[in-house]
Write an enzyme that holds these catalytic residues in place. Structure first.
Site, PDB file in Angstrom:
ATOM      1  CE1 TYR A 162      -3.929   2.178   0.971  1.00 11.14           C
ATOM      2  CE2 TYR A 162      -2.555   2.976   2.756  1.00 11.14           C
ATOM      3  CZ  TYR A 162      -3.699   3.082   1.993  1.00 11.14           C
ATOM      4  OH  TYR A 162      -4.606   4.076   2.246  1.00 11.14           O
ATOM      5  CE  LYS A 166      -3.900   5.204  -0.892  1.00 11.96           C
ATOM      6  NZ  LYS A 166      -4.947   5.661  -1.841  1.00 11.96           N
TER       7      LYS A 166
HETATM    8  P1  NAI Z   1     -13.632   3.028   1.919  1.00 16.04           P
HETATM    9  O1  NAI Z   1     -13.326   1.572   1.887  1.00 16.04           O
HETATM   10  O2  NAI Z   1     -14.755   3.479   2.753  1.00 16.04           O
HETATM   11  O3  NAI Z   1     -13.841   3.561   0.454  1.00 16.04           O
HETATM   12  C1  NAI Z   1     -13.170   3.022  -0.635  1.00 16.04           C
HETATM   13  C2  NAI Z   1     -14.195   2.697  -1.711  1.00 16.04           C
HETATM   14  O4  NAI Z   1     -13.529   2.311  -2.883  1.00 16.04           O
HETATM   15  C3  NAI Z   1     -15.126   1.561  -1.333  1.00 16.04           C
HETATM   16  O5  NAI Z   1     -16.461   1.998  -1.376  1.00 16.04           O
HETATM   17  C4  NAI Z   1     -14.832   0.477  -2.355  1.00 16.04           C
HETATM   18  O6  NAI Z   1     -15.970  -0.267  -2.744  1.00 16.04           O
HETATM   19  C5  NAI Z   1     -14.297   1.272  -3.491  1.00 16.04           C
HETATM   20  N1  NAI Z   1     -13.468   0.490  -4.378  1.00 16.04           N
HETATM   21  C6  NAI Z   1     -12.538  -0.438  -4.044  1.00 16.04           C
HETATM   22  N2  NAI Z   1     -11.977  -0.957  -5.152  1.00 16.04           N
HETATM   23  C7  NAI Z   1     -12.548  -0.322  -6.224  1.00 16.04           C
HETATM   24  C8  NAI Z   1     -12.389  -0.439  -7.625  1.00 16.04           C
HETATM   25  N3  NAI Z   1     -11.492  -1.292  -8.151  1.00 16.04           N
HETATM   26  N4  NAI Z   1     -13.114   0.348  -8.417  1.00 16.04           N
HETATM   27  C9  NAI Z   1     -14.035   1.202  -7.884  1.00 16.04           C
HETATM   28  N5  NAI Z   1     -14.252   1.325  -6.561  1.00 16.04           N
HETATM   29  C10 NAI Z   1     -13.510   0.574  -5.727  1.00 16.04           C
HETATM   30  O7  NAI Z   1     -12.297   3.759   2.395  1.00 16.04           O
HETATM   31  P2  NAI Z   1     -11.938   5.288   2.685  1.00 16.04           P
HETATM   32  O8  NAI Z   1     -11.328   5.343   4.016  1.00 16.04           O
HETATM   33  O9  NAI Z   1     -13.056   6.171   2.411  1.00 16.04           O
HETATM   34  O10 NAI Z   1     -10.778   5.520   1.669  1.00 16.04           O
HETATM   35  C11 NAI Z   1     -10.851   6.337   0.555  1.00 16.04           C
HETATM   36  C12 NAI Z   1      -9.456   6.586   0.027  1.00 16.04           C
HETATM   37  O11 NAI Z   1      -8.702   7.285   1.003  1.00 16.04           O
HETATM   38  C13 NAI Z   1      -8.683   5.324  -0.274  1.00 16.04           C
HETATM   39  O12 NAI Z   1      -7.905   5.519  -1.436  1.00 16.04           O
HETATM   40  C14 NAI Z   1      -7.786   5.157   0.918  1.00 16.04           C
HETATM   41  O13 NAI Z   1      -6.636   4.437   0.615  1.00 16.04           O
HETATM   42  C15 NAI Z   1      -7.501   6.582   1.256  1.00 16.04           C
HETATM   43  N6  NAI Z   1      -7.088   6.826   2.642  1.00 16.04           N
HETATM   44  C16 NAI Z   1      -7.989   6.790   3.653  1.00 16.04           C
HETATM   45  C17 NAI Z   1      -7.569   7.025   4.934  1.00 16.04           C
HETATM   46  C18 NAI Z   1      -8.528   7.079   6.042  1.00 16.04           C
HETATM   47  O14 NAI Z   1      -8.140   7.451   7.174  1.00 16.04           O
HETATM   48  N7  NAI Z   1      -9.784   6.748   5.820  1.00 16.04           N
HETATM   49  C19 NAI Z   1      -6.153   7.226   5.280  1.00 16.04           C
HETATM   50  C20 NAI Z   1      -5.305   7.299   4.134  1.00 16.04           C
HETATM   51  C21 NAI Z   1      -5.779   7.095   2.868  1.00 16.04           C
END
Ligand code: NAI
Length: 735
Positions: A162, A166
């Site tokens: 990751y 990232k």
């Molecule tokens: P989340 O899991 O709630 O949202 C991610 C969404 O992406 C999910 O709804 C999932 O179904 C969708 N997804 C996964 N693979 C996919 C694909 N191949 N095509 C289309 N959609 C897909 O997670 P969150 O926390 O909202 O994360 C959003 C972004 O922020 C991610 O990129 C994550 O790595 C990043 N992030 C989040 C942090 C946090 O504290 N929540 C910290 C650092 C980064």
């Protein structure tokens, strides 16, 4: 005024939950048409469902907003963009947010763990962005967000896959920021922190609850608004706090010496300094980064460096240098007609002002001593460069967008006229291979009728054009010289104005780099930069005032190396060291202490030289006769003497404790030569002696070693070479 997204079409990937959902709702609430993409996968990338995206679309529509769902994986980038085009006819904003996790300690990371993470985060963001790119380019508007993570920026246990993907996104964003800038496509990266299903396994439940995605979304909206000019930024954002990150680089240390192999021991010795962040710099572009590396090359090699004062702009992409073909080629001659207007405009361009009564002689054509500033001498000659004449030279197939003005030498043989017509002839004097780039030495002779009035040498650095197997140094190069190691003898501080470059360019350097913000941005600068030759003009007139009473007839020559750009409005600090008739200079930006002109010097004619009567009245110097004789002898026997001696001797002749003449006996280069004045390179040894003692030595009455120990003869440089003095002088015992 509140920020509206009316008329904008936004695609948020992974918007079925977590942060993405919050972004989609927030954009829709402010009038945007939103494509809600979500594959509906589980956190590890398994499974598929349209429910997540549908629910968000429903919620938006229930509030009166515009939204459609897309259930494709980000790996099908084209399809996501097609949904936007089909539903709303365009794509303005793309938030790359979709993500999954497959945390494992590094040793246990499988190929699948690695690949899946890269496919969704890095490759997915690439594919969706590439599909949107040309649409954004054509409409000259685009805002792109990449989503990185603290795990990538700092590293985190169990997240090797990751972290790598990232931080890869930061690299991708950095380049998109550079490539997109001129199309008004801006790309920024956020490292969010928010409670979501991705973080609920690593954060305690109350933290997941309180770190709401709604404390991140407003930042994303701002970065995507047309009012926001941020591009290439990296931000941490969470809990309602936002901070910006950037690179910092220590001053570093050069661990290599000229003509010496570089060793790991040298690295070890300098390790603390290499890692010391005192006075760290903050490079923000490849240009800035390369700049300092290239300048190190030149500091070690005492040769040409580069400044981003691009001297030429034209288009050519083929690259290929053949010195054998290029050297000696002449550019088409140019003529330059001028009146007092150009002289005055130039004087204003290099910061002269009626505030200083001394300056009036350069600003008012009715002044009894009205004169042209000596450094105006670069203006008639630069046409050869500006007209793109270099592009016509066979053997110089270079990318003219990569051309930097590295160094400048100007010598005047006579004070410049204040009007007339001058012709310039430019020749490719040499082409050097510096590895990282090529250096073209362009010699320009400028004539007033038949009379040669000035000589310029432009050192043009072509980034990336090196490696053609050419030589690294040239005896034709007018080398820069470091200043003495003591505190400067005089310092002048002078401010440039906000419009300094706008004014200077009217003297004939029309490169948009100095006036057009978007052109400057393409070159990696925050705003248009001052012409290197403008700072050069400032520095020269500081010397002329400090040491020559503003008398242009005292000016002989100037050499500078351009090291860093100056921004219009900054103050220039010229530091000066007087060594006989040579004034060493170094110019800094006062506000940042950054050196902008280095290895620089101005040679003045001695006050005595300027008024020949004083010499004859004072009876002249006896040593002159000896030097004249040495000159004749070198003409006859030069080659033989070069073999025997192989060194350059600088001479400083004093009378009544004052430096009154300088000579160079060059028995190293070609078949030897004698020049009046200091050596343009570095003399191997410099001898200071009074006119009387010189005669004693020359006539064999005083042994040079004895004279040295008696303090009558001072030697700087390679002291052993003074033993060869007798070879040079022995014949004069007869004089
Ligand atoms: P989340 O899991 O709630 O949202 C991610 C969404 O992406 C999910 O709804 C999932 O179904 C969708 N997804 C996964 N693979 C996919 C694909 N191949 N095509 C289309 N959609 C897909 O997670 P969150 O926390 O909202 O994360 C959003 C972004 O922020 C991610 O990129 C994550 O790595 C990043 N992030 C989040 C942090 C946090 O504290 N929540 C910290 C650092 C980064």
């Amino acid at each position: 005024m509140s920020l509206s997204f009316e008329g904008r079409v936004v695609l948020v990937t992974g918007a079925g939950g977590g942060l993405g959902k919050e972004y989609a709702l927030a954009f829709a609430e402010r009038g945007a048409s939103v494509v809600v993409n979500d594959l509906g996968a589980d956190t590890k990338g398994g499974g598929k469902s349209s429910a997540a995206a549908d629910k968000v679309v429903e919620e938006i529509r229930a509030k009166g907003g515009k939204a459609v769902a897309n259930y494709d994986s980000v790996e099908d980038g084209e399809k996501l963009i097609q949904t936007a085009l089909d539903a709303f006819g365009r794509i303005d904003i793309l938030v790359n947010n979709a993500g999954i996790l497959r945390d494992r300690s590094f040793a246990r990371t499988s190929d699948l763990d690695w690949d899946l993470i890269h496919r969704v985060h890095l490759r997915g963001s690439f594919l969706v962005t590439r599909a949107a790119w040309n649409h954004m380019k054509n409409q000259k508007f685009g805002r792109i967000i990449m989503t990185t993570s603290a795990a990538g920026i700092y590293g985190n246990f169990g997240q090797a896959n990751y972290s790598a993907a990232k931080l890869g996104l930061v690299g991708l964003a950095n380049t998109l920021a550079v490539e997109g800038r001129k199309y008004n496509i801006f790309c920024n990266t956020i490292a969010p922190v928010a409670g979501s299903r991705l973080t609920e396994t690593v954060m305690p439940p109350d933290l997941v609850e309180s770190l709401k995605p709604e404390y991140v979304a407003p930042m994303v909206l701002w970065l995507c608004h047309e009012q926001c000019q941020e591009n290439g930024g990296l931000f941490e954002v969470g809990a309602g706090w936002i901070g910006k990150l950037r690179w910092e680089r220590s001053q570093g240390r050069i661990v290599r010496e000229k003509n010496q192999p570089m060793s790991p021991e040298a690295v070890r010795e300098q390790w603390d300094k290499i890692c010391d962040f005192t006075d760290a710099t903050k490079p923000s572009s490849v240009q800035e980064s390369l700049q300092s590396v290239v300048s190190v090359l030149s500091r070690v090699e005492e040769e040409v460096s580069a400044s981003p004062t691009a001297a030429v702009t034209a288009a050519s992409s083929a690259s290929g240098i053949n010195p054998a073909e290029a050297v000696g080629q002449k550019l088409p001659p140019t003529t330059f007609s001028f009146t007092h207007t150009q002289c005055i405009l130039y004087a204003l361009g290099v910061g002269m002002s009626t505030k200083d009564p001394d300056h009036l002689r350069f600003l008012y054509e009715g002044h009894s001593d009205f004169s042209c500033l000596p450094t105006f001498g670069v203006i008639p000659s630069q046409a050869a460069m500006m007209d793109g004449g270099l592009a016509s030279i066979p053997g110089l197939n270079i990318d003219f967008t990569q051309v930097l003005h590295g160094e400048q030498y100007l010598e005047l043989y006579n004070p410049l006229p204040t009007s007339g017509q001058l012709t310039s002839e430019a020749t490719i004097a040499d082409v050097l291979d510096k590895g990282s780039g090529a250096v073209i030495l362009l010699d320009v002779n400028t004539y007033n009728g038949d009379e040669l009035i000035s000589y310029n040498q432009f050192s043009v650095f072509v980034v990336g054009a090196g490696g053609f197997g050419g030589k690294r140094t040239s005896e034709k190069a007018k080398a820069p010289l470091p200043p003495p190691k003591r505190a400067p003898d005089a310092v002048v501080i002078d401010s440039t104005t906000r419009d300094q470059a706008a004014l200077y360019r009217l003297s004939g350097d029309w490169n948009p780099l100095h006036i057009d913000p978007s052109f400057a941005a393409m070159g990696g600068f925050k705003s248009p930069i001052l012409h290197g030759l403008c700072s050069f003009g400032f520095a020269a007139r500081h010397v002329l005032k400090q040491y020559a009473n503003n008398d242009p007839s005292r000016f002989k020559a100037i050499k500078v190396r351009f090291v860093k750009p100056v921004m219009p409005g900054q103050s220039l600090q010229t530091e000066m060291w007087k060594e006989g008739n040579r004034i060493h200079i170094q110019c800094k930006v006062k506000e940042t202490d950054a050196v902008v002109l280095s290895g620089a010097y101005v040679d003045l004619h001695g006050a005595s030289e300027a008024s020949p009567e004083s010499l004859t009245k004072g009876g002249g110097l006896q040593s002159e006769l000896v030097f004249a004789e040495i000159g004749r002898r070198i003409k006859d026997l030069g080659a033989e003497l070069v073999k025997k001696v192989n060194a350059v001797f600088g001479w400083e002749i004093t009378k009544d404790g004052k430096n009154v003449a300088q000579w160079t006996i060059d028995l190293k280069n070609g078949s030897g030569s004698l020049h009046e004045g200091p050596y343009s390179g570095k003399a191997d040894v410099t001898i200071t002696v009074s006119d009387e003692d010189f005669m004693e030595v020359a006539q064999g009455k005083l042994n040079p070693q004895k004279a040295f120990f008696a303090g009558k003869l001072k030697v700087r440089g390679n002291i052993m070479l003074s033993q060869k003095l007798e070879v040079i002088l022995k014949d004069y015992a007869k004089l």
